[in-house]
Design a protein around this motif. Structure first.
Motif, mmCIF file in Angstrom:
data_model
loop_
_atom_site.group_PDB
_atom_site.id
_atom_site.type_symbol
_atom_site.label_atom_id
_atom_site.label_comp_id
_atom_site.label_asym_id
_atom_site.label_seq_id
_atom_site.Cartn_x
_atom_site.Cartn_y
_atom_site.Cartn_z
ATOM 1 N N VAL A 143 -9.279 0.564 5.998
ATOM 2 C CA VAL A 143 -10.079 -0.192 5.025
ATOM 3 C C VAL A 143 -10.641 -1.451 5.685
ATOM 4 N N ILE A 144 -9.795 -2.136 6.456
ATOM 5 C CA ILE A 144 -10.234 -3.386 7.090
ATOM 6 C C ILE A 144 -11.246 -3.085 8.207
ATOM 7 N N ALA A 145 -10.893 -2.108 9.049
ATOM 8 C CA ALA A 145 -11.749 -1.814 10.205
ATOM 9 C C ALA A 145 -13.106 -1.285 9.761
ATOM 10 N N ALA A 146 -13.127 -0.477 8.699
ATOM 11 C CA ALA A 146 -14.392 0.116 8.237
ATOM 12 C C ALA A 146 -15.355 -0.973 7.776
ATOM 13 N N GLU A 147 -14.805 -2.013 7.185
ATOM 14 C CA GLU A 147 -15.658 -3.111 6.726
ATOM 15 C C GLU A 147 -16.313 -3.819 7.911
ATOM 16 N N THR A 148 -15.524 -4.076 8.951
ATOM 17 C CA THR A 148 -16.094 -4.708 10.145
ATOM 18 C C THR A 148 -17.168 -3.808 10.757
ATOM 19 N N LEU A 149 -16.850 -2.522 10.839
ATOM 20 C CA LEU A 149 -17.799 -1.595 11.471
ATOM 21 C C LEU A 149 -19.108 -1.528 10.693
ATOM 22 N N ALA A 150 -19.028 -1.586 9.373
ATOM 23 C CA ALA A 150 -20.262 -1.545 8.579
ATOM 24 C C ALA A 150 -21.128 -2.764 8.927
ATOM 25 N N ASP A 151 -20.487 -3.925 9.051
ATOM 26 C CA ASP A 151 -21.234 -5.140 9.411
ATOM 27 C C ASP A 151 -21.819 -5.033 10.816
ATOM 28 N N VAL A 152 -21.010 -4.502 11.726
ATOM 29 C CA VAL A 152 -21.448 -4.426 13.122
ATOM 30 C C VAL A 152 -22.614 -3.444 13.270
ATOM 31 N N ARG A 153 -22.479 -2.272 12.649
ATOM 32 C CA ARG A 153 -23.561 -1.275 12.739
ATOM 33 C C ARG A 153 -24.853 -1.869 12.204
ATOM 34 N N ASP A 154 -24.730 -2.552 11.095
ATOM 35 C CA ASP A 154 -25.906 -3.133 10.464
ATOM 36 C C ASP A 154 -26.560 -4.172 11.389
ATOM 37 N N ALA A 155 -25.725 -5.036 11.957
ATOM 38 C CA ALA A 155 -26.253 -6.101 12.807
ATOM 39 C C ALA A 155 -26.905 -5.539 14.066
ATOM 40 N N VAL A 156 -26.303 -4.480 14.603
ATOM 41 C CA VAL A 156 -26.823 -3.909 15.852
ATOM 42 C C VAL A 156 -28.098 -3.097 15.576
ATOM 43 N N GLY A 157 -28.216 -2.603 14.350
ATOM 44 C CA GLY A 157 -29.422 -1.849 13.997
ATOM 45 C C GLY A 157 -29.285 -0.360 14.210
ATOM 46 N N ILE A 158 -28.068 0.160 14.082
ATOM 47 C CA ILE A 158 -27.903 1.619 14.176
ATOM 48 C C ILE A 158 -27.552 2.165 12.801
ATOM 49 N N GLY A 159 -27.885 3.424 12.573
ATOM 50 C CA GLY A 159 -27.655 4.034 11.260
ATOM 51 C C GLY A 159 -28.690 3.517 10.267
ATOM 52 N N PRO A 160 -28.637 4.067 9.053
ATOM 53 C CA PRO A 160 -29.613 3.629 8.049
ATOM 54 C C PRO A 160 -29.372 2.176 7.652
ATOM 55 N N ALA A 161 -30.431 1.490 7.227
ATOM 56 C CA ALA A 161 -30.287 0.091 6.790
ATOM 57 C C ALA A 161 -29.403 0.050 5.557
ATOM 58 N N ARG A 162 -28.621 -1.022 5.458
ATOM 59 C CA ARG A 162 -27.751 -1.152 4.283
ATOM 60 C C ARG A 162 -28.583 -1.552 3.084
ATOM 61 N N ALA A 163 -28.209 -0.996 1.951
ATOM 62 C CA ALA A 163 -28.973 -1.345 0.734
ATOM 63 C C ALA A 163 -28.708 -2.793 0.370
#
Ligand code: TYM
Length: 332
Positions: free
Chosen positions: A312-332
């Motif tokens: 739960v904790i790690a997934a939250e960090t990863l969501a932020d990191v993916r978003d910041a790096v610009g990989i995967g779909p943009a977060r709503a």
């Protein structure tokens, strides 16, 4: 997030020894009283050098049982297996893109371990410190309790976090290493110039956490010292210094107090006192371990529950990191 989040990792390889206990595990136990504590058994790190697959699973259970026997309480900390939380490997890759190749090439532990490999120096071994950075940074931990040998790895993970933040915004926490004041570097009893470890150094000089009383006594009594007679610490007294530090930790007193108490005693009496104290210190852990190790289903259940909380904790960090790096779909 808790004010203080403590994270550390331990490999499920070899038999865990007094260096692991004094340098690290003791701090893990204490960490449970100081903040949110997260501890990970790092099987993905272990396979950067060849492992027998069946033995690796055995050792993982050994390590889990030792940690619980030493005082980790799954109700008060998160205890889990690294490979159960895939976020570690994903973050490892992402952090690899902000890690300097030259920095990895300067890692002492890589050089030491690479020299020991006969068949293959794996790229995984080279990347080991990046995975270690991912372990800690995925949890935005503030503190990392470790022994002295991990200093360079901690410095690197701080650099990686800083470089990531400079490039993508302040998303990661730059963690601090926490090293014990006494006992950060327990030495091999037969070769007190070398750190106690399961990979190097003589077996006779390595005290295991799970070891019969007589064997512990014999190892301490045959510890290499020096030709002097004084029980005090000094640069030319590596063996005695090591034993003083061990006794100081085991008794929970300052090393100066040990020196005062044994002022005028011979090495023989001093070694007997260290042996007795160590047996008293380790025997209850060994007994609890024996009770826990047989119930693999219970150990697996503990690890699974830990992994669920960790994810739960790690997934939250990863969501932020993916978003910041610009990989995967943009977060709503
Ligand atoms: P590992 O499994 O080799 O050792 C576990 C811990 O024991 C400490 N230690 C010692 N302390 C004092 N004296 C000694 N002789 C001694 N030998 C070992 C180590 O410093 C360590 O704290 N790379 C790490 C595992 C790791 C990790 C992490 C640690 C993976 N990811 C994230 C912290 C944070 C290692 O190999 O530890």
């Amino acid at each position: 997030m808790a004010e203080r989040r403590i994270f550390s990792g331990i490999q499920p390889t070899g038999r865990k020894h007094l260096g692991n206990y004094i340098g690290a595990i003791r701090q893990y136990v204490e960490g449970q009283n100081r903040g949110e504590a997260i501890y990970c058994i790092v099987d993905l790190h272990a396979i950067t050098v060849p492992q027998d697959p069946a033995e690796l699973r055995e050792r993982l259970h050994d390590t889990a049982a030792i940690l619980i026997a030493a005082g980790l309480d799954p109700e008060r900390c998160i205890l889990f297996r690294q490979s159960d939380v895939v976020e570690h490997t994903e973050l490892c890759w992402l952090l690899g893109t902000v890690t300097a190749w030259g920095d990895l090439n300067r890692m002492h532990q890589f050089k030491e371990k690479a020299e020991q490999q006969r068949e293959l120096v794996s790229a995984g071994l080279f990347f080991y410190p990046v995975l270690q950075a991912a372990d800690v940074l995925a949890y935005r931990a503030t503190e990392v309790p470790v022994g002295d040998d991990q200093r360079q790895h901690i410095e690197l993970m701080r650099d990686i976090a800083e470089r990531f933040n400079a490039r993508f915004g302040e998303l990661l926490v730059v963690p601090e290493g926490r090293y014990p004041e006494v006992g950060a570097r327990i030495m091999n009893l037969q070769d007190p110039e070398t750190r106690m470890s399961t990979t190097y150094g003589s077996e006779q000089g390595t005290v295991y956490i799970v070891e019969e009383d007589d064997a512990v006594r014999a190892k301490v009594r045959s510890a290499v010292t020096d030709s002097g007679t004084e029980v005090r610490r000094g640069p030319d007294k590596a063996g005695i210094t090591n034993l003083i530090e061990i006794l100081s930790v085991v008794r929970g007193v300052a090393p100066e107090e040990v020196e005062r108490e044994f002022d005028g005693s011979g090495y023989g009496d001093f070694k007997s006192a260290v042996a007795d104290a160590l047996v008293q210190y380790l025997a209850p852990v060994r007994e609890r371990y024996a009770g826990l190790r047989g119930d693999e289903a219970a150990l697996e259940a503990t690890l699974a529950a830990g992994a669920e909380k960790a994810r739960v904790i790690a997934a939250e960090t990863l969501a932020d990191v993916r978003d910041a790096v610009g990989i995967g779909p943009a977060r709503a």
